[in-house]
Scaffold this active site. Sequence first.
Site, PDB file in Angstrom:
ATOM      1  N   TYR A 162       2.687  -6.340 -11.378  1.00  0.00           N
ATOM      2  CA  TYR A 162       2.396  -5.546 -10.358  1.00  0.00           C
ATOM      3  C   TYR A 162       3.487  -4.705  -9.646  1.00  0.00           C
ATOM      4  O   TYR A 162       3.513  -3.483  -9.445  1.00  0.00           O
ATOM      5  CB  TYR A 162       1.633  -6.533  -9.161  1.00  0.00           C
ATOM      6  CG  TYR A 162       1.647  -5.499  -7.787  1.00  0.00           C
ATOM      7  CD1 TYR A 162       0.516  -4.435  -7.763  1.00  0.00           C
ATOM      8  CD2 TYR A 162       2.062  -5.841  -6.819  1.00  0.00           C
ATOM      9  CE1 TYR A 162       0.333  -3.610  -6.678  1.00  0.00           C
ATOM     10  CE2 TYR A 162       1.956  -5.144  -5.648  1.00  0.00           C
ATOM     11  CZ  TYR A 162       1.308  -3.918  -5.298  1.00  0.00           C
ATOM     12  OH  TYR A 162       0.998  -3.330  -4.276  1.00  0.00           O
TER      13      TYR A 162
ATOM     14  N   ILE B  18      -6.085   0.081   3.137  1.00  0.00           N
ATOM     15  CA  ILE B  18      -5.393   0.941   3.968  1.00  0.00           C
ATOM     16  C   ILE B  18      -5.862   2.337   3.851  1.00  0.00           C
ATOM     17  O   ILE B  18      -5.786   3.260   4.777  1.00  0.00           O
ATOM     18  CB  ILE B  18      -4.143   1.091   3.130  1.00  0.00           C
ATOM     19  CG1 ILE B  18      -3.350  -0.265   3.406  1.00  0.00           C
ATOM     20  CG2 ILE B  18      -3.001   1.963   4.050  1.00  0.00           C
ATOM     21  CD1 ILE B  18      -2.259  -0.616   2.204  1.00  0.00           C
TER      22      ILE B  18
ATOM     23  N   LYS C  17       4.699  -0.439  -9.737  1.00  0.00           N
ATOM     24  CA  LYS C  17       4.855   0.456  -8.680  1.00  0.00           C
ATOM     25  C   LYS C  17       6.535   1.016  -8.907  1.00  0.00           C
ATOM     26  O   LYS C  17       6.613   2.330  -8.780  1.00  0.00           O
ATOM     27  CB  LYS C  17       5.010  -0.453  -7.281  1.00  0.00           C
ATOM     28  CG  LYS C  17       3.598  -0.996  -6.898  1.00  0.00           C
ATOM     29  CD  LYS C  17       2.845   0.065  -6.512  1.00  0.00           C
ATOM     30  CE  LYS C  17       1.302  -0.361  -5.979  1.00  0.00           C
ATOM     31  NZ  LYS C  17       0.521   0.788  -5.617  1.00  0.00           N
TER      32      LYS C  17
ATOM     33  N   SER D  29       5.380  -0.173  -2.480  1.00  0.00           N
ATOM     34  CA  SER D  29       5.408  -1.356  -1.929  1.00  0.00           C
ATOM     35  C   SER D  29       6.762  -1.975  -1.760  1.00  0.00           C
ATOM     36  O   SER D  29       7.666  -1.803  -2.461  1.00  0.00           O
ATOM     37  CB  SER D  29       4.747  -2.486  -2.836  1.00  0.00           C
ATOM     38  OG  SER D  29       4.640  -3.685  -2.249  1.00  0.00           O
TER      39      SER D  29
ATOM     40  N   GLY E 186       7.581 -17.514  -6.393  1.00  0.00           N
ATOM     41  CA  GLY E 186       7.860 -15.999  -6.372  1.00  0.00           C
ATOM     42  C   GLY E 186       7.955 -15.703  -4.940  1.00  0.00           C
ATOM     43  O   GLY E 186       8.714 -14.588  -4.575  1.00  0.00           O
TER      44      GLY E 186
END
Length: 345
Positions: free
Chosen positions: A150, A14, A154, A126, A295
């Site tokens: 993760y 990105i 964030k 995210s 998940g």
Amino acid sequence: MPQEILVTGGTGFIGSHCCVALMEQGHRVVVVDNLSNSEAEVIDRIAEITGSRPAFYALDVRDTQGMDQVLQGHDISAAIHFAGLKAVGESVAAPLEYFANNVGGTIALCQALSRRGIKRLIFSSSATVYGAPDQVPVAEAAPLRPASPYGHSKAMVEQILADLARSDPQWRIGVLRYFNPAGAHESGLIGESPRGTPNNLVPFLAQVAAGEREFLEIFGNDYPTPDGTGIRDYIHVMDLAEGHGAALAALLADGAGFTVNLGSGQGHSVLDVLHAFEAACGQPIPHRHAPRRPGDVATCYADPAQALAMLGWESRRDLNSICRDAWRWQCRKPIKHSSPWGASD
Ligand code: NAD
Ligand code: WQD
């Protein structure tokens, strides 16, 4: 007015597209990346696309001395912080590494910026912070329920940045929650280069279409969705990059900080993406049905209204453009990884 902008993680997927978008707006770009998940050659590709070369430092954002030197050598107005680790499964296996990099890296960066009096920051968050949403489309006010280290990293950084902005009103911080970034620059010169087996749908499809993998496994066909497969909000990486341009303009105009979703607002199933990719590459893509991936949620897509209202930004490119550009990038010989990590399978 053109400014000098620090882009951490700027050789990554990105970040590299964002460098192009910023340079096309006239900004000068300073990239810091430790090359743990990207290649320095990306800088050459950015130069080829834009006709000018960003400054580049192969550096970890946690290297205090190195960061001080970089910031002293430039006249940075704002930073966009992409640098970090992003694989959900890997974060379950190596949580400390994820917290050290994603949380520790952001704190180190903010401290380095602070020492130079630079108080404009955009952070890559995210949609993973929402976990399994109660309703779709997902608006920014939805409860945060991250479900992996993760995701926790964030959400923790978001909290840290909110506390930082509260402690010192000179800080102006934009938090951008990306949905499912995919695609590549229209030139085919930069794109996503996953190391090892791709975790994400679009790069996996691209490798199957190119004959590098035998077939796509479709994780789950019994979700409560029209065709039984999972629905996500795929957003073209150049739309995302332009969203950063809009966010930066808002911060530099001395607007207040913000937290906004960057998504298209459209949901597409795995089968929709498969069919769009088949159309883009002009051939059928072998696929099989497989059990649900642990998940995964059935459906997740953004309410993008706040990005339009606060930043004047909305996505412009559709799923077909995403697949066409991802395929062009796949065909144009993706940049080879120099690191031995790339040889894992
Ligand atoms: P990427 O791995 O391609 O880019 C991240 C870059 O950061 C890499 O070039 C890597 O070498 C660098 N890096 C990692 N740790 C570093 C450190 N400590 N110091 C300096 N450089 C470091 O990933 P991406 O897809 O471009 O993601 C960019 C950001 O966006 C990440 O923070 C990620 O969590 C977030 N994000 C990504 C997605 C996605 O699906 N790609 C979705 C939501 C959020
Ligand atoms: C999309 C859909 C899969 C691969 C992840 C992270 C999220 C964010 C974006 C960073 C799902 C299905 C996938 C495959 C499949 N990243 N699929 N076969 O899971 O929505 O989000 O990337 O912040 O945090 O969790 O994206 O591309 O992995 O999956 O059927 O081989 O494709 O089940 O429905 P996801 P994805």
